[in-house]
Design a protein around this motif. Structure first.
Motif, mmCIF file in Angstrom:
data_model
loop_
_atom_site.group_PDB
_atom_site.id
_atom_site.type_symbol
_atom_site.label_atom_id
_atom_site.label_comp_id
_atom_site.label_asym_id
_atom_site.label_seq_id
_atom_site.Cartn_x
_atom_site.Cartn_y
_atom_site.Cartn_z
ATOM 1 N N ASP A 92 0.824 -1.198 0.000
ATOM 2 C CA ASP A 92 0.000 0.000 0.000
ATOM 3 C C ASP A 92 0.864 1.256 0.000
ATOM 4 O O ASP A 92 2.056 1.216 0.263
ATOM 5 N N TYR A 93 0.237 2.381 -0.324
ATOM 6 C CA TYR A 93 0.940 3.663 -0.334
ATOM 7 C C TYR A 93 0.074 4.709 0.357
ATOM 8 O O TYR A 93 -1.151 4.573 0.465
ATOM 9 N N PHE A 94 0.737 5.773 0.838
ATOM 10 C CA PHE A 94 0.041 6.859 1.527
ATOM 11 C C PHE A 94 0.608 8.198 1.073
ATOM 12 O O PHE A 94 1.819 8.329 0.872
ATOM 13 N N PHE A 95 -0.265 9.177 0.927
ATOM 14 C CA PHE A 95 0.155 10.546 0.650
ATOM 15 C C PHE A 95 -0.159 11.396 1.877
ATOM 16 O O PHE A 95 -1.315 11.512 2.295
ATOM 17 N N PHE A 96 0.902 11.968 2.468
ATOM 18 C CA PHE A 96 0.764 12.852 3.619
ATOM 19 C C PHE A 96 0.869 14.298 3.145
ATOM 20 O O PHE A 96 1.685 14.618 2.272
#
Length: 380
Positions: A92-96
């Motif tokens: 998975d990936y996340f954008f902060f």
């Protein structure tokens, strides 16, 4: 858009001021963790994206920089995503981003072709001087600091979980973790049953995480191993210990609060999976559950197109295969029924039964209530 050399990272530090509580940012800027920083200008950057190479993207600076945003979109779709997939890191990936800015709106454009979802996270802090919960160890269990001998053990169950922690985006391997990180675990007989380890350590600050074997949960073991880790941090003179989790993970933040952590921030993130099929499947199901039926149907239909084309992402899916893809048709049928598209719903149910949906009892799902008098539905 240009890639900034690591010895110039100081130039973008002001752009990430609002995210500096997250030690993943500091770890990359300081060079303790490898990562890439992309900017609009090498000498005087006003917009930047930082990527740790696996999970986390951090956005900083002027969110209205359309040239940068367009270039970033192409980089993500044409370079970063294919590279991650080729390396087998289909996670998975996340954008902060600064939630007081308009980054979220701009990221909808940047990420429009990869269909991220939105969720919320919590960040907690424990400061030197705060009181930590201290509990006696349960009978039959023992606390142990994670060291080289333990990580090389061949007779302890779950030791591979400890080893894998040392090969995340935060650590380059066992030697790096043992030199710069720390952790504790609880052992019963030959089982490592709960472990708390550092995700990042920088200066007087660190971030920690915890895992507990499913067979040993709800016994207070996680509380004890986290407390031991916090006590160790304080004994080493650390000023701040960070803890982050999903807003939906009540067990995690309840544990943090029980030990003595205090809430610092609740914030939104955009997230998804690198595997296109898995991402569309999950985001479609989540959208339906959240009441956005048309969006859910659209995303699930896109997932089915990949399945029907036998796309590489479908072949590598961690969710479905040829034997279980019938459930994707069922979920699509539910979304169509709830959005009022009876014909499409019935079509997807027929296909699902052809591919192996186990029985007709699932037609009792309340999502299909509006179709009870539909003749085609009755004939299924």
């Amino acid at each position: 858009m240009l890639k900034l050399q690591s010895d110039k990272y100081v130039k973008v530090r002001p752009l990430f001021k609002t995210l500096e509580y997250n030690l993943g940012v500091e770890a990359i800027l300081s060079g303790t963790v490898q990562g890439d920083v992309y900017v609009d200008d090498l000498q005087n950057p006003s917009t930047a994206c930082m990527f740790d190479g696996v999970h986390h993207f951090y956005m900083g600076g002027n969110e209205k920089n359309q040239d940068f945003n367009s270039s970033l979109s192409k980089l993500i779709i044409n370079d970063i995503f294919p590279k991650i997939k080729n390396e087998g890191k289909e996670v998975d990936y996340f954008f902060f981003y600064d939630d007081s800015s308009e980054w979220e709106k701009e990221l909808e454009f940047v990420l429009k072709d990869i269909y991220p979802g939105k969720t919320y996270r919590r960040y907690y802090n424990f400061y030197a001087g705060d009181s930590v919960l201290s509990l006696d160890m349960l009978e039959g269990f023992k606390l142990r600091k994670i060291d080289s001998e333990l990580m090389e053990s061949t007779d302890l169950n779950n030791v591979e979980e400890i080893q894998q922690w040392a090969f995340t985006e935060s650590w380059s391997g066992k030697e790096d973790f043992l030199k710069n990180g720390f952790g504790f675990c609880i052992i019963k007989d030959k089982d490592i049953v709960s472990w708390c380890m550092a995700d990042h350590v920088f200066g007087g600050n660190c971030e920690i995480g915890v895992e507990t074997d499913e067979d040993y949960r709800e016994k207070g073991l996680a509380t004890r191993v986290v407390s031991a880790c916090v006590e160790y941090c304080l004994s080493e003179g650390m000023d701040r210990i960070g803890w982050s989790c999903f807003e939906s993970n009540e067990a995690s933040y309840a544990l943090a609060e029980k030990v003595g952590f205090k809430i610092f921030k609740k914030y939104p993130v955009l997230f998804g999976w690198y595997n296109s099929y898995d991402n569309l499947f999950v985001q479609g199901d989540v959208s339906t559950k959240e009441g956005n039926f048309e969006k859910g149907a659209q995303l699930l239909e896109k997932a089915l197109l990949l399945a029907e084309a036998d796309d590489d992402d479908f072949k590598r899916s961690r969710i479905s295969n040829r034997d279980s893809v019938c459930w994707a048709y069922f979920l699509a049928a539910r979304a169509h029924a709830l959005s009022g598209n009876a014909d499409k719903c019935i079509n997807r149910l027929k296909k699902g039964f052809e591919l192996g949906l186990p029985n007709k009892d699932m037609l009792n799902d309340s999502a299909f209530d509006a179709l009870r008098d539909n003749e085609a539905f009755k004939q299924l």
